[in-house]
Structures are given as C-alpha cells and as structure tokens.
Design a protein around this motif. Structure first.
Motif, PDB file in Angstrom:
ATOM      1  N   ARG A  55      47.129-160.029  14.185  1.00 59.29           N
ATOM      2  CA  ARG A  55      45.775-159.277  13.596  1.00 59.29           C
ATOM      3  C   ARG A  55      44.974-159.788  14.852  1.00 59.29           C
ATOM      4  NH1 ARG A  55      40.625-158.312  11.069  1.00 59.29           N
ATOM      5  NH2 ARG A  55      41.155-160.785  10.464  1.00 59.29           N
ATOM      6  N   MET A  83      45.287-149.912  14.297  1.00 61.54           N
ATOM      7  CA  MET A  83      44.917-149.624  13.277  1.00 61.54           C
ATOM      8  C   MET A  83      43.158-148.617  13.778  1.00 61.54           C
ATOM      9  SD  MET A  83      46.941-151.104  11.230  1.00 61.54           S
ATOM     10  CE  MET A  83      45.219-151.595   9.549  1.00 61.54           C
ATOM     11  N   GLN A  84      42.885-148.918  14.801  1.00 59.96           N
ATOM     12  CA  GLN A  84      41.204-148.716  15.002  1.00 59.96           C
ATOM     13  C   GLN A  84      41.303-148.688  16.727  1.00 59.96           C
ATOM     14  OE1 GLN A  84      37.852-150.277  13.841  1.00 59.96           O
ATOM     15  NE2 GLN A  84      36.199-149.033  14.768  1.00 59.96           N
ATOM     16  N   GLN A 126      44.543-154.376  16.104  1.00 58.88           N
ATOM     17  CA  GLN A 126      45.646-153.840  16.075  1.00 58.88           C
ATOM     18  C   GLN A 126      46.506-155.317  15.105  1.00 58.88           C
ATOM     19  OE1 GLN A 126      46.221-153.696  19.976  1.00 58.88           O
ATOM     20  NE2 GLN A 126      45.851-152.279  20.902  1.00 58.88           N
ATOM     21  N   ALA A 167      51.153-147.546   7.497  1.00 55.09           N
ATOM     22  CA  ALA A 167      49.768-147.292   7.677  1.00 55.09           C
ATOM     23  C   ALA A 167      49.523-148.338   5.955  1.00 55.09           C
ATOM     24  CB  ALA A 167      49.399-145.973   7.364  1.00 55.09           C
ATOM     25  N   SER A 171      47.651-152.046   6.508  1.00 55.66           N
ATOM     26  CA  SER A 171      46.556-152.112   5.800  1.00 55.66           C
ATOM     27  C   SER A 171      45.728-152.862   4.853  1.00 55.66           C
ATOM     28  CB  SER A 171      45.567-150.791   5.528  1.00 55.66           C
ATOM     29  OG  SER A 171      45.576-149.490   6.407  1.00 55.66           O
ATOM     30  N   THR A 174      46.449-156.556   6.931  1.00 56.79           N
ATOM     31  CA  THR A 174      45.224-156.917   7.833  1.00 56.79           C
ATOM     32  C   THR A 174      44.408-157.299   6.435  1.00 56.79           C
ATOM     33  OG1 THR A 174      45.274-154.894   9.360  1.00 56.79           O
ATOM     34  CG2 THR A 174      42.710-155.531   8.693  1.00 56.79           C
TER      35      THR A 174
END
Length: 321
Positions: A55, A83-84, A126, A167, A171, A174
């Motif tokens: 991560r 992720m962003q 990510q 996703a 998530s 994460t």
C-alpha cells in the motif's frame, strides 16, 4: 511555466536516497521518505515469497521524481489498483506505465529500473499485488505463466477500469492495512479474490489482444464513449470521433470491440435510447426527447425506439409521475 521548466524544478530522489525503514509487530514493513518531502510512504506485507501486498500513499510538497530499482531479481506480475490520484512510471528502457484512480494496471517485469513521477500537493494512493513466477505456475500453469511474464522487460499487460468487485476487495485490504491488521483469513481471501479476477482477464486470447492497445489507447477509447454521452444530440460520425481522440478508424473500431464488445453505431444508439427512455419517464414529450438525443424527425426516433425496446415511446411517456 512550460512543462520543461516544471520537470527541471522537480525534486529527484535517488534509489540510494536515505529512507526511514521500520518493521511493525503485525508483520508489515514501512518505507518513508524524509518528512520535508511530504507524506510519502509505502507499506509492504509479505504473505510468502511469491505473494506480497503493498500500500502506498504519496502527497509530496513539491514535484517529485523517485528513482526505483526492483529488489526482486526474478519475474514478477504486478497488479496495481488506483485508489486516489494519478501517477506515472518511466522505465530506463523507455517503457511508460500510467496509474489512475479507479483503474487497474497490470505489468510484468524481471529487473525494473526507472522512476515514478508525482505532482506537488496531489495525493496518490495505490494498492499493489506482487506475484512471483512459482505461484503463477501453481495457479495457471507454466505455459500460460511464461506467456504473461514474457522476457523480463517491463510490459504493461492491461489498463482498464476497476470492476466493482475489485474495488471492494482493494478497499477492504486498504482498511486492514490502515488499522495494522494482518495475517487474517479475510485478508488472504480478499487478496486471492483480487488475483483470481485479474488472472481470468489475462487469458491467452485476451492477453494477445490487450497488447495491441496501450494505456493511452484505452484512455482514448474511454473518451470516445464519453463524447457519445456528452454530445449524443449531435450527428456524430466515425471520422469526427477519430479526430476528436486521435485514433485512426481501424484502431477505433477494433478498440471499441475489444474494450466494450460493441461498435460505434451500436454503442451510440444504446446511449441515445437509454437516455430517451429516462427523459420520457420524467415527462418529456416524444418530440423533445427525440431532439435531445440527436433525432431531427420524431417519426424516425419513434421507429428506432420501438426497435430497441419493443414498444413505442408513447407507452413510456410520463411513467414516473
């Protein structure tokens, strides 16, 4: 300021640059750049020699170029879930890889020497899965593994929107890592579920087809669909779409079949009909709906609508009232 000036003002972090390294009791290892460069770190959890989860979260205070050298002297498959934010990788061999929020990027390599690029003030988060050759052999066989991994050079195998399932699993992983939770059965299930979905996509036929389209091509094909949605009231043509996104006609047609399993005409027609259905349900008159989705003549629209849905537009008009 020109792009060249912005690049020249980027801060470069060499692969030998000092990084704060710490190993947590729960099993993951954290590498962090000096605080003056911003919040820039990665956390690695090793399930076994051939399966790792990484991560990363970067929010640099200045444009940042981080030199990278792969610590793995062996073939690896890397699945990256954006992720962003957006970032890019440039290999010493000229390879270029894009990472975007909401997209999954799959690459393979043996020795990776290059640099990652981050914009000042932009957050990039990510999640990566790193899978070694022996694990791939176990799950998909040696022949298919060799086809996917290639000769060891950095190769981008896929770049596509992350599925809802991917996703969700990404998530969940994460969140586990954010709370320092590792070693649970749930984490293994989420990790292997992500791996399973992506390996199914990398079938031999899909792989040979996907290599025809770069990440830039895939983004252009996505833009074609966006243009259809944004400009469905206009007389869109193949030459116009090609010029708008910068693809030749052959690649656009082949790409739409590969990316969406459709043709330009069929995709545009479906977009128009489904939008028309929503307009009619909300109380829009047939002639108005026809005009808003690109039909000058209501009769032509009614015929097309009836062919698509099997019922005339007047049967839908005002149903949501």
């Amino acid at each position: 300021m020109s792009a060249l000036q912005r690049i020249s003002q980027s801060y470069r972090v060499a692969s030998t640059h000092s990084r704060l390294v710490s190993t947590q009791a729960c099993g993951w290892m954290r590498q962090q750049l000096p605080e003056e460069l911003g919040e820039c770190y990665s956390e690695r959890l090793t399930f076994d020699d051939d399966l790792m989860v990484v991560r990363s979260r970067y929010r640099p205070t200045r444009n940042l170029i981080e030199e990278t050298v792969s610590p793995h002297n062996r073939h690896m498959l890397v699945i990256t879930f954006g992720m962003q934010g957006d970032s890019g990788y440039k290999g010493a061999d000229g390879a270029a890889v894009s990472f975007r929020a909401g997209f999954t990027t799959i690459t393979s390599f043996q020795l990776s020497l290059g640099e990652r690029c981050y914009k000042a003030g932009a957050t990039v988060s990510q999640l990566r899965l790193l899978i070694g050759e022996s694990m791939l052999n176990k799950y998909i066989g040696e022949q298919r593994t060799q086809q996917i991994l290639g000769n060891g050079n950095v190769r981008q195998l896929a770049f596509q929107k992350s599925s809802a399932a991917s996703a969700s699993h990404a998530s969940a992983l994460t969140r586990y890592l954010s709370h320092g939770v590792t070693g649970t059965l749930d984490m293994h299930i989420h990790t292997l579920s992500l791996l399973c979905e992506q390996l199914k996509l990398l079938s031999p036929d899909a792989l040979s087809q996907s290599l025809k389209f770069s990440a830039t091509d895939i983004e252009k094909l996505q833009r074609v669909r966006d243009i259809m949605i944004e400009q469905m009231d206009q007389p869109l043509t193949i030459p116009y779409l090609c010029a708008a996104v910068g693809l030749n006609e052959f690649k656009l047609k082949e790409g739409l079949h590969y990316r969406f399993n459709s043709t330009a005409h069929r995709m545009l027609n479906e977009i128009r009909m489904r939008k028309a259905y929503t307009l009619l349900e909300s109380g829009c008159q047939v002639a108005q709906a026809a005009y808003q989705v690109g039909y000058k003549f209501p009769n032509n629209f009614s015929a097309a609508f009836t062919r698509f849905f099997g019922k005339p537009p007047k049967s839908v008009f005002g149903k949501r009232r």
